[in-house]
Design an enzyme around this catalytic site. Sequence first.
Site, PDB file in Angstrom:
ATOM      1  N   CYS A 172      20.005   1.974  15.261  1.00  0.00           N
ATOM      2  CA  CYS A 172      18.960   3.046  15.220  1.00  0.00           C
ATOM      3  C   CYS A 172      19.348   4.548  15.029  1.00  0.00           C
ATOM      4  O   CYS A 172      20.347   4.783  15.748  1.00  0.00           O
ATOM      5  CB  CYS A 172      18.278   2.940  16.783  1.00  0.00           C
ATOM      6  SG  CYS A 172      16.913   4.041  17.050  1.00  0.00           S
ATOM      7  N   ASP A 200       0.273   5.091  17.170  1.00  0.00           N
ATOM      8  CA  ASP A 200      -0.280   3.602  17.396  1.00  0.00           C
ATOM      9  C   ASP A 200       0.478   3.144  18.298  1.00  0.00           C
ATOM     10  O   ASP A 200       1.462   3.618  18.927  1.00  0.00           O
ATOM     11  CB  ASP A 200      -0.534   3.042  16.183  1.00  0.00           C
ATOM     12  CG  ASP A 200       0.723   2.482  15.420  1.00  0.00           C
ATOM     13  OD1 ASP A 200       1.903   3.068  15.916  1.00  0.00           O
ATOM     14  OD2 ASP A 200       1.038   1.809  14.666  1.00  0.00           O
ATOM     15  N   THR A 210      -3.836  -6.101  13.295  1.00  0.00           N
ATOM     16  CA  THR A 210      -3.511  -7.049  12.624  1.00  0.00           C
ATOM     17  C   THR A 210      -2.008  -6.931  12.126  1.00  0.00           C
ATOM     18  O   THR A 210      -1.584  -6.062  11.679  1.00  0.00           O
ATOM     19  CB  THR A 210      -4.275  -7.494  11.329  1.00  0.00           C
ATOM     20  OG1 THR A 210      -5.623  -7.074  12.136  1.00  0.00           O
ATOM     21  CG2 THR A 210      -4.229  -8.523  10.632  1.00  0.00           C
ATOM     22  N   TYR A 266      -6.143   7.995  15.347  1.00  0.00           N
ATOM     23  CA  TYR A 266      -4.903   7.399  14.738  1.00  0.00           C
ATOM     24  C   TYR A 266      -5.158   7.403  13.190  1.00  0.00           C
ATOM     25  O   TYR A 266      -4.493   7.630  12.634  1.00  0.00           O
ATOM     26  CB  TYR A 266      -4.585   5.991  15.198  1.00  0.00           C
ATOM     27  CG  TYR A 266      -3.481   5.503  14.390  1.00  0.00           C
ATOM     28  CD1 TYR A 266      -2.214   5.829  14.630  1.00  0.00           C
ATOM     29  CD2 TYR A 266      -3.939   4.414  13.587  1.00  0.00           C
ATOM     30  CE1 TYR A 266      -1.292   5.363  13.740  1.00  0.00           C
ATOM     31  CE2 TYR A 266      -2.916   4.095  12.635  1.00  0.00           C
ATOM     32  CZ  TYR A 266      -1.731   4.165  12.754  1.00  0.00           C
ATOM     33  OH  TYR A 266      -0.637   3.780  11.891  1.00  0.00           O
ATOM     34  N   GLU A 278      -4.886   1.137   6.620  1.00  0.00           N
ATOM     35  CA  GLU A 278      -4.764   1.438   7.972  1.00  0.00           C
ATOM     36  C   GLU A 278      -6.008   0.597   8.686  1.00  0.00           C
ATOM     37  O   GLU A 278      -5.843   0.186   9.878  1.00  0.00           O
ATOM     38  CB  GLU A 278      -4.985   2.804   8.214  1.00  0.00           C
ATOM     39  CG  GLU A 278      -3.769   3.781   8.008  1.00  0.00           C
ATOM     40  CD  GLU A 278      -2.348   3.168   8.591  1.00  0.00           C
ATOM     41  OE1 GLU A 278      -2.507   2.523   9.721  1.00  0.00           O
ATOM     42  OE2 GLU A 278      -1.110   3.487   8.111  1.00  0.00           O
ATOM     43  N   TRP A 303       1.022  -1.295  -0.058  1.00  0.00           N
ATOM     44  CA  TRP A 303       0.143   0.165   0.161  1.00  0.00           C
ATOM     45  C   TRP A 303       0.894   1.189  -0.057  1.00  0.00           C
ATOM     46  O   TRP A 303       0.270   2.412   0.026  1.00  0.00           O
ATOM     47  CB  TRP A 303      -0.868   0.001   1.421  1.00  0.00           C
ATOM     48  CG  TRP A 303      -0.350  -0.534   2.347  1.00  0.00           C
ATOM     49  CD1 TRP A 303       0.407   0.361   3.351  1.00  0.00           C
ATOM     50  CD2 TRP A 303      -0.255  -1.830   2.746  1.00  0.00           C
ATOM     51  NE1 TRP A 303       0.803  -0.499   4.364  1.00  0.00           N
ATOM     52  CE2 TRP A 303       0.571  -1.665   4.133  1.00  0.00           C
ATOM     53  CE3 TRP A 303      -0.629  -3.139   2.467  1.00  0.00           C
ATOM     54  CZ2 TRP A 303       0.957  -2.793   4.915  1.00  0.00           C
ATOM     55  CZ3 TRP A 303      -0.323  -4.076   3.348  1.00  0.00           C
ATOM     56  CH2 TRP A 303       0.280  -4.162   4.631  1.00  0.00           C
ATOM     57  N   ARG A 304       2.093   0.963  -0.225  1.00  0.00           N
ATOM     58  CA  ARG A 304       3.028   2.321  -0.022  1.00  0.00           C
ATOM     59  C   ARG A 304       3.295   2.768  -1.193  1.00  0.00           C
ATOM     60  O   ARG A 304       3.694   1.902  -2.105  1.00  0.00           O
ATOM     61  CB  ARG A 304       4.299   1.819   0.713  1.00  0.00           C
ATOM     62  CG  ARG A 304       5.228   2.989   1.077  1.00  0.00           C
ATOM     63  CD  ARG A 304       6.102   2.582   2.243  1.00  0.00           C
ATOM     64  NE  ARG A 304       5.639   2.668   3.621  1.00  0.00           N
ATOM     65  CZ  ARG A 304       6.268   2.564   4.697  1.00  0.00           C
ATOM     66  NH1 ARG A 304       7.567   1.871   4.431  1.00  0.00           N
ATOM     67  NH2 ARG A 304       6.104   2.588   5.858  1.00  0.00           N
TER      68      ARG A 304
HETATM   69 FE1  SF4 Z   1      14.254   2.443  20.464  1.00  0.00          FE
HETATM   70 FE2  SF4 Z   1      17.086   1.797  20.936  1.00  0.00          FE
HETATM   71 FE3  SF4 Z   1      16.330   3.425  19.169  1.00  0.00          FE
HETATM   72 FE4  SF4 Z   1      16.052   4.076  21.628  1.00  0.00          FE
HETATM   73  S1  SF4 Z   1      17.920   3.755  20.603  1.00  0.00           S
HETATM   74  S2  SF4 Z   1      14.414   4.602  19.909  1.00  0.00           S
HETATM   75  S3  SF4 Z   1      15.406   2.250  22.299  1.00  0.00           S
HETATM   76  S4  SF4 Z   1      15.871   1.404  19.000  1.00  0.00           S
END
Ligand code: SF4
Length: 351
Positions: free
Chosen positions: A202, A140, A45, A122, A39, A22-23
């Site tokens: 991250c 969400d 789900t 949402y 959505e 869907w993107r």
């Molecule tokens: Fe999540 Fe770790 Fe990123 Fe913080 S650093 S937002 S806990 S994945």
Amino acid sequence: MTTTHASRLLAWYDRHRRTLPWRAPAGRRADPYVVWLSEIMLQQTTVATVGGYFRRFLERWPTVGALADAPIDDVLSAWAGLGYYARARNLHACARTVTEAHDGHFPQGEEDLLALPGIGAYTAAAIRAIAFDQPASAVDGNVERVIARLYAIETPLPDAKTEIKTRAARLVPAERAGDYAQAMMDLGATVCTPRSPRCVICPLMAGCKARKLGLAEELPRRAPKREKPTRRGLAFVLSRKDGAILLRKRPAKGLLGGMDEVPSSPWREGKLSPEKAMGDAPVPARWQILDGLVRHTFTHFHLELTVAHAIATTGGLARLAPGTTWCTIDRMTERALPTVMRKVIAHAVKN
Ligand code: SF4
């Protein structure tokens, strides 16, 4: 700081965005109908489950007008297996309202969207952000988790919701709000996962408080859940000699509203007395209680069904209640049968 979080997330999204049915492709805006449909399907789900349903719906009803024109029974049977059938009814009602009151175009304003059947805060925010690129904050469960960790919010959910929403809204950038919303969803689904978040890869690592405090896996905290009660009932599988099974329609309102089912006694908490429940049989017949139970879990309760089976006799058939129909096993897929009823029929066939 705020800009930094958003810009880091967007840069990450440009490299790692998921390809989803869907993107819209990078740089293109998604069709509001597609955003809305996905959505609604994705509520409660998984992406993996929704994929096939989404493709089939879009193939069969490529526009909101086409969906509005479809008979509700067709929509319910195409939805069967996704659960939460009130959503399918609302989906259809919403398609009708958009077609009739908005000329087939999804409105862009928050209030107009919230007035549509089945659209909550949402979904309205997701449509505004993804389809119309408005700086709306769609929060969400995934986004809740990311924000709770980013700011090390230790208040348990649901009490933490207001703080999380406020924090989340402050982060939304004025530009590329749609990409930002989808980036948050992707981060929650692939990096900031419920268990074992992958903090080392991250994009928000440098500013994440939970990571610094070593709390990432513990957040968000949740108030202890109340135990779900267990309801019990007796389901009646009446079959004809040709293998067809008796079905009836559930009332339009309420749990599994308007779906098909095999008749059953009311579902109640406490011990089931099969002898008493036999009084709810659709016709007098030689009912045999089958071994084993069919178990299913709904949002608010567990269900345990004992299954009784009988072969229909000509005398019994004369007394069938109006609104009941026969359906052969090979045509069951065309019926709006919820998962629990498919389990009941499979149990009867197996036994
Ligand atoms: Fe999540 Fe770790 Fe990123 Fe913080 S650093 S937002 S806990 S994945």
